[in-house]
Motif scaffolding. Structure first.
Motif, PDB file in Angstrom:
ATOM      1  N   LYS C 212     -36.897   6.074 -14.659  1.00  0.00           N
ATOM      2  CA  LYS C 212     -36.843   6.209 -13.211  1.00  0.00           C
ATOM      3  C   LYS C 212     -35.767   5.294 -12.644  1.00  0.00           C
ATOM      4  N   ILE C 213     -35.240   5.681 -11.470  1.00  0.00           N
ATOM      5  CA  ILE C 213     -34.296   4.792 -10.811  1.00  0.00           C
ATOM      6  C   ILE C 213     -35.073   3.898  -9.869  1.00  0.00           C
ATOM      7  N   GLU C 214     -34.996   2.583 -10.090  1.00  0.00           N
ATOM      8  CA  GLU C 214     -35.766   1.634  -9.289  1.00  0.00           C
ATOM      9  C   GLU C 214     -35.044   1.294  -8.000  1.00  0.00           C
ATOM     10  N   GLN C 215     -33.735   1.210  -8.056  1.00  0.00           N
ATOM     11  CA  GLN C 215     -32.966   0.854  -6.866  1.00  0.00           C
ATOM     12  C   GLN C 215     -31.538   1.344  -7.062  1.00  0.00           C
ATOM     13  N   CYS C 216     -30.969   1.918  -6.005  1.00  0.00           N
ATOM     14  CA  CYS C 216     -29.597   2.365  -6.109  1.00  0.00           C
ATOM     15  C   CYS C 216     -28.879   1.945  -4.844  1.00  0.00           C
ATOM     16  N   ASP C 217     -27.961   0.994  -4.986  1.00  0.00           N
ATOM     17  CA  ASP C 217     -27.326   0.436  -3.799  1.00  0.00           C
ATOM     18  C   ASP C 217     -26.044  -0.260  -4.212  1.00  0.00           C
ATOM     19  N   ASN C 225     -31.113  -8.555  -2.179  1.00  0.00           N
ATOM     20  CA  ASN C 225     -32.402  -7.937  -1.859  1.00  0.00           C
ATOM     21  C   ASN C 225     -32.940  -7.056  -2.979  1.00  0.00           C
ATOM     22  N   PRO C 226     -33.286  -7.645  -4.101  1.00  0.00           N
ATOM     23  CA  PRO C 226     -33.794  -6.818  -5.198  1.00  0.00           C
ATOM     24  C   PRO C 226     -35.070  -6.096  -4.772  1.00  0.00           C
ATOM     25  N   ALA C 227     -35.276  -4.894  -5.287  1.00  0.00           N
ATOM     26  CA  ALA C 227     -36.408  -4.092  -4.834  1.00  0.00           C
ATOM     27  C   ALA C 227     -37.688  -4.422  -5.579  1.00  0.00           C
ATOM     28  N   CYS C 228     -37.595  -4.980  -6.763  1.00  0.00           N
ATOM     29  CA  CYS C 228     -38.823  -5.259  -7.513  1.00  0.00           C
ATOM     30  C   CYS C 228     -38.598  -6.441  -8.446  1.00  0.00           C
ATOM     31  N   GLU C 229     -39.661  -6.887  -9.058  1.00  0.00           N
ATOM     32  CA  GLU C 229     -39.600  -8.070  -9.899  1.00  0.00           C
ATOM     33  C   GLU C 229     -38.608  -7.895 -11.045  1.00  0.00           C
ATOM     34  N   MET C 230     -38.627  -6.678 -11.695  1.00  0.00           N
ATOM     35  CA  MET C 230     -37.729  -6.439 -12.819  1.00  0.00           C
ATOM     36  C   MET C 230     -36.281  -6.650 -12.402  1.00  0.00           C
ATOM     37  N   GLN C 259     -46.218  -6.302   4.052  1.00  0.00           N
ATOM     38  CA  GLN C 259     -47.009  -6.524   2.846  1.00  0.00           C
ATOM     39  C   GLN C 259     -46.072  -6.929   1.718  1.00  0.00           C
ATOM     40  N   ALA C 260     -46.525  -7.867   0.915  1.00  0.00           N
ATOM     41  CA  ALA C 260     -45.723  -8.321  -0.223  1.00  0.00           C
ATOM     42  C   ALA C 260     -46.670  -8.850  -1.276  1.00  0.00           C
ATOM     43  N   LYS C 261     -46.246  -8.741  -2.511  1.00  0.00           N
ATOM     44  CA  LYS C 261     -47.090  -9.202  -3.606  1.00  0.00           C
ATOM     45  C   LYS C 261     -46.567 -10.529  -4.150  1.00  0.00           C
ATOM     46  N   LEU C 262     -45.221 -10.588  -4.208  1.00  0.00           N
ATOM     47  CA  LEU C 262     -44.588 -11.736  -4.847  1.00  0.00           C
ATOM     48  C   LEU C 262     -43.540 -12.335  -3.939  1.00  0.00           C
ATOM     49  N   PHE C 330     -39.078 -11.639  -0.660  1.00  0.00           N
ATOM     50  CA  PHE C 330     -40.446 -11.138  -0.821  1.00  0.00           C
ATOM     51  C   PHE C 330     -40.415  -9.766  -1.473  1.00  0.00           C
ATOM     52  N   LEU C 331     -41.253  -9.589  -2.470  1.00  0.00           N
ATOM     53  CA  LEU C 331     -41.234  -8.344  -3.242  1.00  0.00           C
ATOM     54  C   LEU C 331     -42.559  -7.613  -3.112  1.00  0.00           C
ATOM     55  N   GLU C 332     -42.455  -6.280  -2.992  1.00  0.00           N
ATOM     56  CA  GLU C 332     -43.690  -5.499  -2.911  1.00  0.00           C
ATOM     57  C   GLU C 332     -44.242  -5.165  -4.290  1.00  0.00           C
ATOM     58  N   ARG C 333     -43.378  -5.175  -5.278  1.00  0.00           N
ATOM     59  CA  ARG C 333     -43.878  -4.880  -6.634  1.00  0.00           C
ATOM     60  C   ARG C 333     -43.100  -5.678  -7.665  1.00  0.00           C
TER      61      ARG C 333
END
Lengths: 266, 277, 333
Positions: C212-217, C225-230, C259-262, C330-333
């Motif tokens: 899957k594509i996690e982020q494309c920018d 602004n990374p989209a996720c922890e990975m 909302q944010a997890k991390l 802040f990361l949502e996932r």
């Protein structure tokens, strides 16, 4: 580096053991004496002349040559076809087929000769000449499949893909890109097929017919009745042929794959 | 690749394998188990007959002797070759391969001229006055062994050489640095590391010798038959189909059996844990 | 509508497991787009879908308004550079480059001219008569590039083209690739697993994971602004905290974050200051040339902090650390 005196001595005895008999044949073929003996009497080419005067040897040489050429050409063509299929579609079926195609090199040659004779000639009454060609095809099959398969696997798959991205249809890509790079493998499996078919005794011996004798068997008969350097002279010519083959193979390919092949013309 | 195309491509060889190998084997050998119901009588007969039993055990014995001699000569020779510089090593290996590509009749003929009654050895010894009557060297078990060793030594040497080339100087130098003499290094490092190659080559030599026809026939004569010559005699001269089938099956069993057994051993014993032959 | 569009692409090798699942990707005209991700993430598979070397089980691929989904490889007119270069060993450099032109039945004088031109651009002049075996790694790479470019492809596909080169050559080659790509204005898709290489030359980056594509920018956005922890880990964030720890760290959740997890922060953004909100003890110090990196044991766990403060802190020293609000992500996932 240490010197290994023991190892060196054994090695030189081995080299002598391997090469002296062949040198002996070469030397005596040029000797004028009519038995195979040392010391030499004098230089003569008469035994080479005798080879060409012997109708049975000349005829059987022609037979063996034709047979080996036919078997090798058909063998290579079919080997190429099967190898492409086996490599392109790997899996259980291909593995099983590969071991079937290689199996004639595991079964004693004399057994193959006998069962072919018993089944094809005695039971099915297939014409001898046809059975002989089939038998030799069986003899060359393992060499054609093994070498071409191995080389095909070694060729980078992306070569064909690269050709296709550049605008080459699949079949054309095979001929333009894969086949040229298979040339060394084809050449060496041709040589090995030819040598194995040409030198084969066990299969030919059962399937030879009246007027269709092969050279190795004719030589065996000749030795039984005549003990003169004619066979030496013939042997020298055959060695010359082998030497030319080896030279071509060395030039055209890495000798590695040749080294790993076992020749079982016995 | 489509399935139809696949079978079209492998078809000819598959057909050849079935029609000229599988069916002939089955049709020839199967009857040797039925008289008319299943029975091993033909096989027990074969082993009860002292003549055929003798030939069976001679074949086993001579093949074993040949294999052992090939190993004893082959190990040091291969080691010697593997120590040469690369270019020279290639030349030596090609030269060693040369007899292998030469007709078996030519090779047998060479040994007839050496071992025969008027052969080189007898001429030489009689000229020196060491013996008065020619020794009987040809048409003996000895001649068969010499011929077979001659036939299969190149196989042993080329296999062992390529295994030894792969051992690497560093291992040998490590042994030297730990105080091992060349002799100890050879026996404690080189030989164990070549063991799987030794087994593989041993199989080739053994099964090659036991199934050979030309050499034993030329050098052994009629008195010293091996299984292959017996098979030819039974089938071609005597048209004795069942006995021939029995011999054929025994030959397949022995050569395939030895091959499977030693290949299994090779994979178990290989100290490097990788398949490298 | 974008120049190239992959829509809902699904790929499966065994009809059971999906290698790619509902993959969507846009390619803009003239850009250099990178596919970045760990091995096995499906980036090469995506490239091969674009090339037409893999059949898709679902989805469509359009380029320049044209449906390419079922167009066979050899009719796509894309240039591809393979990881192994896939130079034809039996052909000279010239013949390798001319291969695609000859298949297009281009006249001989024109073939020579076009090959000359691309040879100049790629900087391999004088090597035309050599065979692939006689070339160095960097030269092979340039020949492979020239071969793909000479057919003036609508799309250039590069499959980890630099991975077989040594470090110094890689930096040099990636600059060349970027220069040539800009010069010819050719839309390019570049597959790599090297983050630095990817960010340095790409106009946009698509980061992939598990098909899957996690982020494309663009690289700057992904970096800040990374989209996720990975992805955050990928672009150099080393300190991660769950939001329950925010009081321990002494930080507040900005109003706009729903909302944010991390929450995470880079080692260089944590500051040593007496007014810091978290105290800890330095356990390991490593020297990085222009700064020191410290492993600091704190109640919130082990932190990685890099600082060029002089004199350097000693192992065993107790320090207090501050977390600037604008450096927190802040990361949502």
């Amino acid at each position: 580096m240490y010197k290994h005196r023991f190892v060196t001595i054994i090695a030189f005895i081995t080299f002598a053991f391997i090469f002296l008999p062949l040198i002996l044949i070469i030397v005596t073929s040029f000797n004028s004496a009519d038995t195979i003996s040392l010391p030499l009497d004098g230089f003569s080419l008469q035994w080479f002349g005798k080879v060409f005067k012997s109708r049975s040897l000349v005829q059987s040489f022609k037979n063996s040559l034709a047979l080996a050429l036919v078997a090798s050409f058909i063998g290579i063509f079919l080997g190429l076809l099967s190898s492409i299929a086996l490599v392109k579609k790997p899996g259980k079926v291909s593995n099983a087929l590969l071991s079937i195609f290689l199996s004639p090199s595991l079964i004693p040659g004399i057994v193959i000769g006998y069962v072919l004779f018993h089944f094809l000639v005695v039971k099915l009454q297939i014409p001898l000449l046809f059975a002989l060609v089939l038998g030799h095809l069986l003899v060359v099959m393992p060499y054609c499949v093994r070498i071409i398969c191995a080389s095909l696997k070694d060729i980078d798959e992306s070569l064909e893909e690269a050709a296709r991205t550049l605008g080459c249809p699949p079949v054309k890509a095979f001929f333009l890109v894969v086949l040229p790079n298979l040339r060394p493998a084809i050449l060496s499996s041709f040589m090995l097929s030819f040598i194995n078919s040409f030198n084969n005794i066990p299969v030919s011996m059962y399937l030879k017919g009246p007027g269709m004798n092969t050279l190795p068997y004719a030589m065996m008969n000749h030795i039984e009745y005549n003990y003169d350097p004619t066979v030496s002279a013939l042997s020298v010519m055959l060695m010359g042929m082998t030497l030319v083959f080896m030279f071509i193979m060395e030039k055209s390919m890495n000798s590695q794959s040749l080294k790993n092949e076992t020749v079982r013309s016995e | 690749m489509k399935t139809t195309r696949y079978f079209f491509a492998v078809g000819p060889y598959l057909l050849l394998s079935i029609a000229c190998l599988l069916l002939p084997l089955v049709f020839t050998i199967l009857p040797s188990f039925f008289i008319p119901s299943f029975s091993l009588t033909y096989y027990t007969d074969f082993f009860q007959d002292s003549f055929s039993r003798g030939i069976f055990f001679r074949s086993l014995r001579l093949s074993l002797i040949t294999t052992l001699i090939c190993i004893f000569i082959g190990l040091p020779t291969s080691y010697y070759i593997s120590l040469r510089p690369q270019r020279r090593r290639q030349i030596i290996v090609s030269l060693i391969m040369f007899p292998l590509l030469t007709d078996a009749v030519v090779r047998g003929f060479a040994w007839i001229s050496i071992l025969g009654k008027n052969g080189m050895i007898n001429q030489f010894l009689m000229n020196l006055g060491i013996i008065e009557d020619p020794l009987k060297l040809l048409y003996t078990d000895f001649a068969i062994v010499v011929g077979s060793v001659y036939l299969f030594l190149p196989v042993m040497i080329s296999t062992l050489t390529s295994v030894m080339e792969g051992i690497g100087d560093d291992v040998v130098e490590a042994a030297y640095s730990l105080g091992a003499s060349p002799r100890v290094t050879f026996f404690k490092v080189i030989v164990p590391l070549s063991f799987s190659g030794l087994l593989v080559a041993g199989v080739l030599v053994f099964s090659g010798t036991i199934s050979a026809y030309t050499t034993p026939t030329l050098l052994g004569g009629n008195q010293n038959m091996m299984l292959a010559s017996l098979l030819y005699q039974q089938s071609n001269t005597l048209s004795n189909w069942t006995t021939s089938a029995v011999i054929a099956f025994i030959m397949i069993l022995v050569s395939l059996g030895v091959m499977k057994l030693l290949n299994y051993l090779a994979s178990r014993i290989d100290k490097r844990g990788v398949d490298h032959v | 509508m974008s120049f190239g569009e992959l829509r809902d692409i699904g790929v499966s090798y065994d009809k059971k497991n999906l290698i790619l699942e509902d993959l969507n990707l846009d390619i803009h005209k003239g850009e250099l787009l990178s596919l970045l991700g760990p091995s096995g993430c499906g980036k090469t598979t995506t490239l091969r879908v674009l090339a037409g070397l893999i059949e898709t089980v679902k989805g469509t691929f359009t380029l320049d308004g044209q449906d390419m989904t079922h167009v066979p490889v050899h009719k796509r007119d894309f240039g591809m550079v393979f990881q192994s270069y896939a130079l034809f060993p039996h052909l000279s450099v010239f013949e390798n480059i001319a291969f695609g032109l000859k298949l297009r039945k281009v006249e001989v004088p024109s073939v020579t001219k076009q090959v000359q031109k691309i040879v100049d651009i790629c900087g391999i002049k004088g090597l035309e008569k050599r065979f692939p075996k006689q070339l160095s790694g960097g030269q092979r790479q340039r020949v492979a590039l020239a071969r793909a470019l000479v057919i003036e492809p609508k799309l250039l596909l590069l499959d980890e083209p630099l991975s077989n080169l040594d470090a110094q050559l890689r930096v040099q080659m990636r600059t060349s690739i970027k220069r040539i790509q800009q010069e010819l204005g050719i839309s390019t898709v570049f597959v790599t697993h090297d983050q630095e290489e990817c960010f340095s030359i790409s106009d946009r980056v698509a980061i992939m994971q598990k098909g899957k594509i996690e982020q494309c920018d663009n690289p700057e956005t992904i970096y800040s602004n990374p989209a996720c922890e990975m992805i955050a880990r990928f672009v150099g964030f080393k300190n991660f905290f769950s939001l329950d720890q925010k009081d321990l760290l002494g930080i507040t959740l900005p109003a706009k974050i729903q909302q944010a997890k991390l929450v995470c922060i880079r080692p260089e953004d944590i500051g040593f200051s007496p007014s810091g909100t978290l105290r800890g003890t330095i356990e390991v110090r490593t020297y990085l040339g222009n700064s020191y990196q410290y492993e600091v044991n704190t109640p919130a766990g082990m932190l990685t902090v890099s600082s060029n403060k002089t004199p350097a802190c000693e192992v065993g020293e107790s320090v207090s650390m501050a977390f600037p609000a604008d450096a927190l992500v802040f990361l949502e996932r």
